[in-house]
Design a protein around this motif. Sequence first.
Motif, PDB file in Angstrom:
ATOM      1  N   ASP A 107       6.859  17.257 -75.653  1.00  0.00           N
ATOM      2  CA  ASP A 107       7.803  16.285 -76.190  1.00  0.00           C
ATOM      3  C   ASP A 107       7.089  15.232 -77.039  1.00  0.00           C
ATOM      4  OD1 ASP A 107       9.871  17.599 -74.953  1.00  0.00           O
ATOM      5  OD2 ASP A 107       9.893  16.300 -73.192  1.00  0.00           O
TER       6      ASP A 107
ATOM      7  N   TYR B 251       5.838  17.288 -71.012  1.00  0.00           N
ATOM      8  CA  TYR B 251       5.706  15.919 -71.510  1.00  0.00           C
ATOM      9  C   TYR B 251       4.830  15.878 -72.756  1.00  0.00           C
ATOM     10  CZ  TYR B 251       7.854  14.356 -67.176  1.00  0.00           C
ATOM     11  OH  TYR B 251       8.739  14.155 -66.146  1.00  0.00           O
TER      12      TYR B 251
ATOM     13  N   SER C 147      11.573  11.675 -71.481  1.00  0.00           N
ATOM     14  CA  SER C 147      11.517  12.927 -70.717  1.00  0.00           C
ATOM     15  C   SER C 147      11.590  12.666 -69.224  1.00  0.00           C
ATOM     16  CB  SER C 147      10.221  13.679 -71.052  1.00  0.00           C
ATOM     17  OG  SER C 147      10.152  13.967 -72.430  1.00  0.00           O
TER      18      SER C 147
END
Length: 526
Positions: free
Chosen positions: A451, A448, A389
């Motif tokens: 993800d 984040y 990411s």
Amino acid sequence: MFSTARRWLRRNKTPIAIGVGVVGAGYVVTQYVLNKINDARERMSSERISKENLRRRFEQNQEDCTFTVLALLPTATTNILEAMNTESITLEIQQMKSTKGVRGGESNGPPPSIADTTLTEEEGRSMASFQSDSGVHASQVVATPSTTSAPSTSEGVQQQQPQQPVTAPKKKSKRQLWDDLTISAITRSFTLIYTLALLAMFTRVQLNLLGRRSYLSSVVALATSTQQATISLENHDDDNADQAYGNDFDTNRKYLTFSWWLLHRGYADIMARVESAVRTVFGSLSPRDLVSFNRFSELTMQVRKLVEGATPQQRQEAEWLKFLLPPRDKEDEVIRESGVLEENPAQQSQGSHSSTASLRRLLDETADLIESPVFSHVLTLLLDAGFSSLVDRKLANEAFEFPAPSEGGILVTDNSELKHTQHILLPKILSVLTRQAHVIGNGVPNEYLQDMEKVRDLEAFAAVVYSSNWQNEVREEGLMDSAVYVEKPSETSSGKSAQADSSVVLADNQQSGLEGAWERAIEKQA
């Protein structure tokens, strides 16, 4: 007429008896079969309800993990941002350049540095972004020892140290400040990713262990007829925390406070390890250097190999436990620093032995899970998602300005050639990393963390923690003292075990180890 009927009955007595017997037997068999079918239906219905309730409880538990991470992360973020104040270094560079501009340029001086020429426009953008992210302005920067002096008035001190000047220490050069900025920006963003991944894993372990205890308690209570209905989804609100995660509130509260170690102590050790790796890999770079995307990705991978291990065997042997749990001689300090012991000092003497034994079991099992190969494997996958990411999406789009993929995941243009040929100055990369550090730690929603939670193995790992070692849990907690034990293997869905409503159903002990349970969970997801 009656005599005729009697004679007919005498002649057909045997066939009538046989017919009545057949009809009676058929009725009995039919009722038996119907009863068995109804029992099977009720049993299947109760098992289906139990599985659904277990699934709902497990999913609710994972949502609690997400909210807990989001609640705890700002504490670690604040500590990391204070320890590595990249914005202050940037402001010091900007002030140095402003002071030089006021004095005016000298023709006989050294050639202009990269900060004086090609980085002027970029530094302006970086400064604007830094100030907007951190809320720090140049007027708020506290004078450092390099710009102030505090001469001693004691003659004795001056005589003891005649060689030390009383003037201020020499200020750092602009190149030294840029080197500090490089190490600080990269280390800070990488440390936040490691801290976020470890916090997500540690929270999964904690809440799923407590969720398992709560579920087993409810099943045993149902088996001992203390509950009249089937297992229901319990309220997980703050006012019902003792039911959500077991009845031993004091033990559970002490156990949950051990996240304090990562937030206040462990992060510093992580940052030191990451900083050492960053200095080794990025220390030779200059602010004049042009860096390609592939080059930066390779350097990032080198840092990860130094921090996590270069081979699968080294990654499995990586010591993450010291970042997440304190040594035994400091456990009381963690509980005391978190304020738990100070809230109810009168209750510390009551049931202290049982509470300590129960807490000890939780901490020992947590340590075993953290040191398991499965933990290292899932943590590596979370770090892959976090660094992907940061580098592959944020850095590629904001620093290198690569075209972003469309909604269907198809690139407008092929970026593979650009990743090799396009080069940008290092300060532009540092500017993006500095901004992203705030996004990693304080982003709402936190992309984040989202993800990382998309990694399927994370849910499988949580399911293994939630469903494994049930027999030992029941035996050690004494839950089976008044319950009838019925051993019955239960099928799982994505690693989640089901319980019947009329008996305590425990996990199959043929593969009682964590690795065996992990393999079963992965097979269910495949």
